[in-house]
Every structure is written in structure tokens, then in C-alpha cells.
Design a protein around this motif. Structure first.
Motif, PDB file in Angstrom:
ATOM      1  N   GLU A 220     -19.569  -1.312  -4.621  1.00 30.07           N
ATOM      2  CA  GLU A 220     -18.538  -2.091  -4.208  1.00 30.07           C
ATOM      3  C   GLU A 220     -18.069  -0.763  -3.043  1.00 30.07           C
ATOM      4  OE1 GLU A 220     -14.775  -3.267  -5.599  1.00 30.07           O
ATOM      5  OE2 GLU A 220     -14.940  -2.529  -6.956  1.00 30.07           O
ATOM      6  N   MET A 221     -17.258  -2.365  -1.582  1.00 28.44           N
ATOM      7  CA  MET A 221     -16.902  -0.934  -0.436  1.00 28.44           C
ATOM      8  C   MET A 221     -15.803  -2.382  -0.261  1.00 28.44           C
ATOM      9  SD  MET A 221     -19.933  -0.989   2.542  1.00 28.44           S
ATOM     10  CE  MET A 221     -20.634  -2.796   1.510  1.00 28.44           C
ATOM     11  N   ARG A 222     -14.914  -1.423   0.173  1.00 27.76           N
ATOM     12  CA  ARG A 222     -13.519  -1.970   0.069  1.00 27.76           C
ATOM     13  C   ARG A 222     -12.197  -2.032   1.190  1.00 27.76           C
ATOM     14  NH1 ARG A 222     -10.790   0.401  -5.888  1.00 27.76           N
ATOM     15  NH2 ARG A 222     -12.027  -1.014  -7.384  1.00 27.76           N
ATOM     16  N   ALA A 223     -10.892  -2.566   1.776  1.00 24.27           N
ATOM     17  CA  ALA A 223     -11.109  -2.191   2.818  1.00 24.27           C
ATOM     18  C   ALA A 223      -9.291  -2.906   2.997  1.00 24.27           C
ATOM     19  CB  ALA A 223     -12.338  -2.814   3.873  1.00 24.27           C
ATOM     20  N   GLY A 224      -8.526  -2.098   3.600  1.00 23.36           N
ATOM     21  CA  GLY A 224      -6.981  -3.504   2.985  1.00 23.36           C
ATOM     22  C   GLY A 224      -6.788  -2.578   4.465  1.00 23.36           C
TER      23      GLY A 224
ATOM     24  N   LEU B  52      11.180  -2.573  16.279  1.00 22.48           N
ATOM     25  CA  LEU B  52      10.843  -2.319  15.274  1.00 22.48           C
ATOM     26  C   LEU B  52       9.551  -3.242  14.913  1.00 22.48           C
ATOM     27  CD1 LEU B  52      10.514   0.507  13.892  1.00 22.48           C
ATOM     28  CD2 LEU B  52      12.191  -0.530  11.452  1.00 22.48           C
ATOM     29  N   THR B  53       8.582  -2.594  14.932  1.00 25.74           N
ATOM     30  CA  THR B  53       7.226  -3.392  14.828  1.00 25.74           C
ATOM     31  C   THR B  53       6.246  -3.036  13.706  1.00 25.74           C
ATOM     32  OG1 THR B  53       5.808  -2.462  16.687  1.00 25.74           O
ATOM     33  CG2 THR B  53       7.052  -4.173  17.114  1.00 25.74           C
ATOM     34  N   MET B  54       5.202  -3.423  13.271  1.00 23.26           N
ATOM     35  CA  MET B  54       4.881  -2.712  12.215  1.00 23.26           C
ATOM     36  C   MET B  54       2.309  -2.631  12.297  1.00 23.26           C
ATOM     37  SD  MET B  54       5.047  -2.080   9.282  1.00 23.26           S
ATOM     38  CE  MET B  54       6.340  -3.497   8.828  1.00 23.26           C
ATOM     39  N   LEU B  55       3.028  -1.993  12.374  1.00 24.29           N
ATOM     40  CA  LEU B  55       0.877  -2.156  12.859  1.00 24.29           C
ATOM     41  C   LEU B  55       0.185  -1.694  11.244  1.00 24.29           C
ATOM     42  CD1 LEU B  55       1.177   1.527  15.142  1.00 24.29           C
ATOM     43  CD2 LEU B  55       0.497  -0.580  15.517  1.00 24.29           C
ATOM     44  N   GLY B  56      -1.293  -2.218  11.004  1.00 27.19           N
ATOM     45  CA  GLY B  56      -2.204  -1.670  10.023  1.00 27.19           C
ATOM     46  C   GLY B  56      -2.928  -0.840  10.162  1.00 27.19           C
ATOM     47  N   GLY B  57      -2.747  -0.002   9.489  1.00 26.84           N
ATOM     48  CA  GLY B  57      -3.997   1.172   9.073  1.00 26.84           C
ATOM     49  C   GLY B  57      -4.816   0.749   8.396  1.00 26.84           C
ATOM     50  N   ARG B  58      -6.271   0.702   9.239  1.00 22.31           N
ATOM     51  CA  ARG B  58      -7.060  -0.172   7.528  1.00 22.31           C
ATOM     52  C   ARG B  58      -8.066   0.465   7.341  1.00 22.31           C
ATOM     53  NH1 ARG B  58     -10.782  -2.711  11.858  1.00 22.31           N
ATOM     54  NH2 ARG B  58     -12.333  -1.065  11.855  1.00 22.31           N
ATOM     55  N   GLY B  59      -8.153   0.984   5.583  1.00 26.97           N
ATOM     56  CA  GLY B  59      -8.493   2.202   5.475  1.00 26.97           C
ATOM     57  C   GLY B  59      -9.601   1.473   4.775  1.00 26.97           C
ATOM     58  N   THR B  60     -10.376   2.267   5.035  1.00 28.07           N
ATOM     59  CA  THR B  60     -12.219   2.025   4.419  1.00 28.07           C
ATOM     60  C   THR B  60     -12.784   2.936   3.407  1.00 28.07           C
ATOM     61  OG1 THR B  60     -13.275   0.975   6.525  1.00 28.07           O
ATOM     62  CG2 THR B  60     -14.366   1.378   4.417  1.00 28.07           C
ATOM     63  N   SER B  61     -13.014   2.265   2.243  1.00 29.24           N
ATOM     64  CA  SER B  61     -12.587   2.944   1.113  1.00 29.24           C
ATOM     65  C   SER B  61     -14.665   2.424   0.025  1.00 29.24           C
ATOM     66  CB  SER B  61     -11.583   2.619  -0.301  1.00 29.24           C
ATOM     67  OG  SER B  61     -12.144   1.942  -0.234  1.00 29.24           O
TER      68      SER B  61
ATOM     69  N   VAL C 104      -5.246  -2.672  -3.719  1.00 32.00           N
ATOM     70  CA  VAL C 104      -6.224  -2.922  -4.522  1.00 32.00           C
ATOM     71  C   VAL C 104      -7.946  -1.566  -3.345  1.00 32.00           C
ATOM     72  CG1 VAL C 104      -8.324  -4.221  -4.971  1.00 32.00           C
ATOM     73  CG2 VAL C 104      -6.794  -5.190  -5.022  1.00 32.00           C
ATOM     74  N   ALA C 105      -7.481  -1.832  -2.555  1.00 32.72           N
ATOM     75  CA  ALA C 105      -8.359  -0.775  -1.528  1.00 32.72           C
ATOM     76  C   ALA C 105      -8.160   0.860  -1.474  1.00 32.72           C
ATOM     77  CB  ALA C 105      -8.361  -1.014  -0.221  1.00 32.72           C
ATOM     78  N   ALA C 106      -7.113   0.863  -2.278  1.00 32.97           N
ATOM     79  CA  ALA C 106      -6.362   2.381  -2.657  1.00 32.97           C
ATOM     80  C   ALA C 106      -6.508   3.081  -3.240  1.00 32.97           C
ATOM     81  CB  ALA C 106      -4.881   2.176  -2.713  1.00 32.97           C
ATOM     82  N   GLY C 107      -7.093   4.727  -2.922  1.00 30.73           N
ATOM     83  CA  GLY C 107      -7.284   5.263  -4.108  1.00 30.73           C
ATOM     84  C   GLY C 107      -5.615   5.801  -5.132  1.00 30.73           C
ATOM     85  N   ALA C 108      -5.183   5.043  -4.954  1.00 33.80           N
ATOM     86  CA  ALA C 108      -4.645   4.785  -5.909  1.00 33.80           C
ATOM     87  C   ALA C 108      -3.708   6.317  -6.506  1.00 33.80           C
ATOM     88  CB  ALA C 108      -4.068   4.293  -7.150  1.00 33.80           C
ATOM     89  N   MET C 109      -3.662   7.472  -5.088  1.00 39.84           N
ATOM     90  CA  MET C 109      -3.426   9.005  -5.565  1.00 39.84           C
ATOM     91  C   MET C 109      -2.045   9.259  -6.073  1.00 39.84           C
ATOM     92  SD  MET C 109      -6.117  11.219  -3.917  1.00 39.84           S
ATOM     93  CE  MET C 109      -5.442  10.345  -2.119  1.00 39.84           C
TER      94      MET C 109
END
Length: 472
Positions: free
Chosen positions: A322-326, A234-243, A43-48
Motif C-alpha cells: 500500500e501507499m499512504r499519504a497525509g 499564525l497560520t497552518m501549513l500542510g507537510g505532505r508525507g508520503t510512505s 494513519v500515514a505516519a511511521g508512528a516512531m
């Protein structure tokens, strides 16, 4: 009630997997909490649907080329998959076309990257052309960030993320072969085949085939799963994207964006419906809690400043709606991760970083093929079972040192201007310190931090994390 497959996750990949499996004749149960949907990266994505706009010249190893093929094939199947699996008027209007890549003197590698994007578009017979920046409606940057050139990709699409998620949710709700379980998943226990999905409300859902597509939390739900690449866990990080979404009448003709830079996806605007404009996006790596992303003041400042200076100064006047983050899921080697895990009946689909929406249908088809093959199918480069995913052509030390220039640019955001030649001097200093640490110099504590981080996260984006750790 028994189901053929349990799908854990509520983002776009999990929902596409559920619909794809249903279309193949399987019964599916999806498990996710609907109230957390707005906190997903989907939902936070620009969905390009930016298969070509994502190219970066400095990332062109074997796995990068394979990922590019995945992006391009996914982009070219997107509309057909969308129309096949989602009926109704939304499917007819959601996908739009037109992307403009803007290179200016703010990004130190913009010029080489935009030429690389054009070269790849030419090689894949993707329509593209140089356009005069003055002919792009809405492009009105600050005079100090004037565009050097603009590349038009007229067929590269984009989609409104909320419309997409609403359409996926509606399609799943109308599908009699899919049962939705609206609960938070707290753990997944292993069984001889498949496992047990445990929820916060106390349910225990037993399944012989479980697909875990829970974004950045995917591997956290499977702590007993030992996945390794070249001996590293092999691990997983979270790249917090703010939009943000703003109200504006600026007549952008499609997506306007800069090339990828400074560990993020470049500044971009995406025109939405009803006079709204999506602006994004930042990228801040986290390795701890991914449950409730919140944008920071610094991230919002950098985002607004970058877009107003590099795309249109008129955005300064736009009311914020609105502000979004994910949290984008980033595997510790930086590449997608989907398919069988080696534990009978457990599959995962994650690690897509900035390209989850673009890759979702292609990954859904691949996961369905894996399940229906009964485990006999070769999962390919991005399989969790491929313990040599990088084909020995990656040198984390070299990549780390090569990213210092991006780090210096990152440190100056959003408008830091160092005196003449100071950026080069700072870059040389940081590279020297890191090189000393990597070679076992006198900075033993620095060496421990750098080596420890590279063992866990051998990707360029880990450099800010290394500096954060060193500063503490």
C-alpha cells in the motif's frame, strides 16, 4: 443531547483528547468523518515515538529546547497513558522498543546530528550506545552509502499506526461518555462562549467548549480567529508525507533511520506485524488544499531510492502492499500549538509536525487541564495566547540562509551527483541571491517573494516554497 465538550477532528490527537476528557468525568462528542480516516497524517505516519531521534543540532533555540522537553516527557508517559486509557490485548502488544540511527556520507550533516543526538541522550540519562554497523540485522546499504556510525537507542519505542488508531476508535466506541458523530465539519461559527460546529449534512452542534484538533485544517475552520506571534498572523501549513508498506522478510531489529535532513524526517523503516515493513517518509509543504493527499511519482521515486540505497538494497525486491499519504500540521512558526485561543470556550490542538503521535497523550492532558482550570492556567510556551513564543532569539533571515546547504542537497535527490565542488558553488549562488533580496538589492520581485513568504512562514522548511514561488 448536550455534551460538556465537542472535539473536532479524527486523528490521534483528537481521539486522545476525547479519551482524556472522558477519564476526567466530562461528557464528549467527537465530530469527524470515519471514511476520511485513511487520509489522516496519523494513519500515514511511521508512528516512531522518537523523542531523541528527532534532535537536530542546527535547531536549538529556546522554543526548540522546550519542544524537546515536551517530546521527552511525552515519550516517557506514553506506555502508561496507553495502558490506562485503552484496554484489551492490543494495548499489550502495540508498543515495541529499539531504534537505530544510521549516519552515512549521503547526509551532509548526519555526523554532527548523530553526535548531537547522543549528547542529548547522555544528558537525559537515556540508554544509548554506539554499535558496529555490521552488527545491525538488515542494514545492507549500497556501497556508496556505507554507514559511518550507528547509534542504538534501545528504549525508544514505535507503534503501528493503524493498530493504534483501531485501538483508539474501539476505546471511544466503548466509552458511554463519548458520542461519535460521523460527519464532515465544514465550519465553526463563534458565539459569545464556545460556538457552533456545522457539518456537511447540515447539522448545527452548539457547544460552550469546543476543542479543534483537525490537523492541518485546524485554523481553516476558525478563519475569524486572529492569532499572532510577534505581529505575524499564525497560520497552518500542510507537510505532505508520503510512505509505503511493503512485504519483506528483512529482519530489521527495530526502527532503522537516518537523522533528520533536507526539511524531512530522514529515511526510515519500521517493522510491522505479519512480515510487513513501513518505509517513509517524504515532506512537501503545501499551503492550499489539504483535503485529499496523493503521493506523486517523484516523491515515491525519492522514497524508494533513498531507502534501498541507505538502509537495504533488498528493499528493491519487496512487493508494495500500500501507499499512504497525509498532511502533517505545521504552524507557521514551526512549533506545536495547543490550549486556549483567547475566544472563550474555543481551544485548539495542532501544529505538531512530525511528532503528533508522540505528543498526543501529553497534549491531551494539557488540554484537559486547561478546560478544568476554567481558563486560569498558564498555557506555557506553546499556548496560542503566547504572542512571544520564540523569546526573541530567532532570526528568520539567518535561518533561511543557513538552510541553503540543505536546499542544494534537496535539489539533488534522489541521486543527483554534481561535478566536483559544483554543490558548493550552487549553494553560494543561491545564498548570494537570497541575501541580495533580503537586503533590498536590485532584484525587487525576488525580494517581494522572499519577504512575503518569510512574513507568513518564518521557518526553514519554507525555503522550498520560496524557490517554487520564484520559479513561477
Amino acid at each position: 443531547m448536550r455534551h460538556d465538550v465537542i472535539v473536532v477532528g479524527g486523528g490521534v490527537i483528537a481521539r486522545c483528547v476525547a479519551l482524556e476528557l472522558s477519564s476526567r468525568g466530562l461528557s464528549v462528542a467527537t465530530v469527524s468523518k470515519s471514511s476520511t480516516l485513511d487520509r489522516t497524517a496519523s494513519v500515514a505516519a511511521g508512528a516512531m515515538l522518537g523523542a531523541f531521534a528527532e534532535f537536530v543540532q542546527s535547531k536549538w533555540l529556546f522554543a526548540d529546547q522546550e519542544e524537546a522537553r515536551l517530546r521527552i516527557s511525552a515519550g516517557r508517559m506514553w506506555e502508561e497513558w496507553f495502558r490506562t486509557h485503552i484496554s484489551g490485548s492490543q494495548a499489550d502488544t502495540a508498543i515495541r522498543r529499539g531504534t537505530f540511527i544510521v549516519a552515512n556520507n549521503t547526509g551532509s550533516h548526519d555526523d554532527e546530528n548523530i553526535h548531537f543526538i547522543k549528547a542529548q541522550a547522555d544528558a537525559w540519562a537515556e540508554k544509548n550506545q554506539w554499535v558496529d554497523p555490521r552488527d545491525v540485522p538488515g542494514l545492507e546499504p549500497h556501497k556508496l552509502a556505507r554507514p559511518q556510525r550507528v547509534l542504538s537507542l534501545p528504549t525508544e519505542g514505535y507503534i503501528e499506526s493503524r493498530v493504534l488508531m483501531q485501538a483508539l476508535c474501539a476505546a471511544i466506541g466503548a466509552d458511554p461518555a463519548i458520542t461519535e458523530i460521523d460527519e464532515d465539519v465544514t465550519a465553526i461559527d463563534a458565539a459569545s462562549r464556545g460556538g457552533t460546529v456545522r457539518t456537511l449534512a447540515g447539522q448545527a452542534l452548539h457547544g460552550q467548549i469546543i476543542v479543534v484538533a483537525a490537523g492541518a485544517n485546524t485554523l481553516r475552520l476558525l478563519p475569524w480567529l486572529d492569532l499572532r506571534v510577534k505581529g505575524r498572523p499564525l497560520t497552518m501549513l500542510g507537510g505532505r508525507g508520503t510512505s509505503m508498506v511493503v512485504d519483506s522478510t528483512i529482519p530489521f531489529p527495530g526502527v532503522l533511520r537516518t537523522p533528520n535532513r533536507d526539511f524531512a524526517c530522514g529515511s526510515h523503516v519500521v517493522p510491522l506485524s505479519d512480515g510487513r515493513i513501513y518505509i517513509g517518509a517524504t515532506n512537501r509543504l503545501e499551503k492550499n488544499d489539504f483535503s485529499d493527499p496523493k503521493p506523486s511519482v517523484g516523491e515515491l521515486h525519492a522514497l524508494c531510492h533513498s531507502l534501498a540505497n541507505e538502509i537495504s538494497h533488498q528493499l528493491r525486491l519487496a512487493p508494495v502492499l500500500e501507499m499512504r499519504a497525509g498532511y502533517r500540521p505545521i504552524s507557521s512558526d514551526g512549533y506545536p500549538l495547543f490550549g486556549h485561543t483567547g475566544h472563550d470556550g474555543i481551544l485548539i490542538a495542532s501544529g505538531t509536525y512530525r511528532n503528533g503521535i508522540l505528543m498526543a497523550p501529553a497534549i491531551a492532558r494539557s488540554v484537559a487541564d486547561d478546560i478544568l482550570s476554567g481558563g486560569q492556567r498558564d498555557g506555557g510556551v506553546f499556548s496560542p495566547l503566547n504572542r512571544d513564543r520564540l523569546h526573541n532569539d530567532r532570526n528568520p533571515d539567518h535561518e533561511l540562509l543557513g538552510s541553503v546547504g540543505q536546499m542544494v542537497s534537496f535539489l539533488q535527490e534522489p541521486d543527483g551527483k554534481l561535478p566536483f565542488n559544483r554543490a558548493c558553488e550552487l549553494e553560494s549562488l543561491i545564498r548570494g541571491l537570497l541575501g541580495n533580496a533580503l537586503c533590498g538589492g536590485e532584484f525587487s520581485q525576488v525580494q517581494d517573494v522572499v519577504r512575503g513568504m518569510l512574513d507568513r512562514y518564518p521557518i526553514q522548511e519554507a525555503l522550498p516554497l520560496i524557490l517554487y514561488e520564484m520559479s513561477q
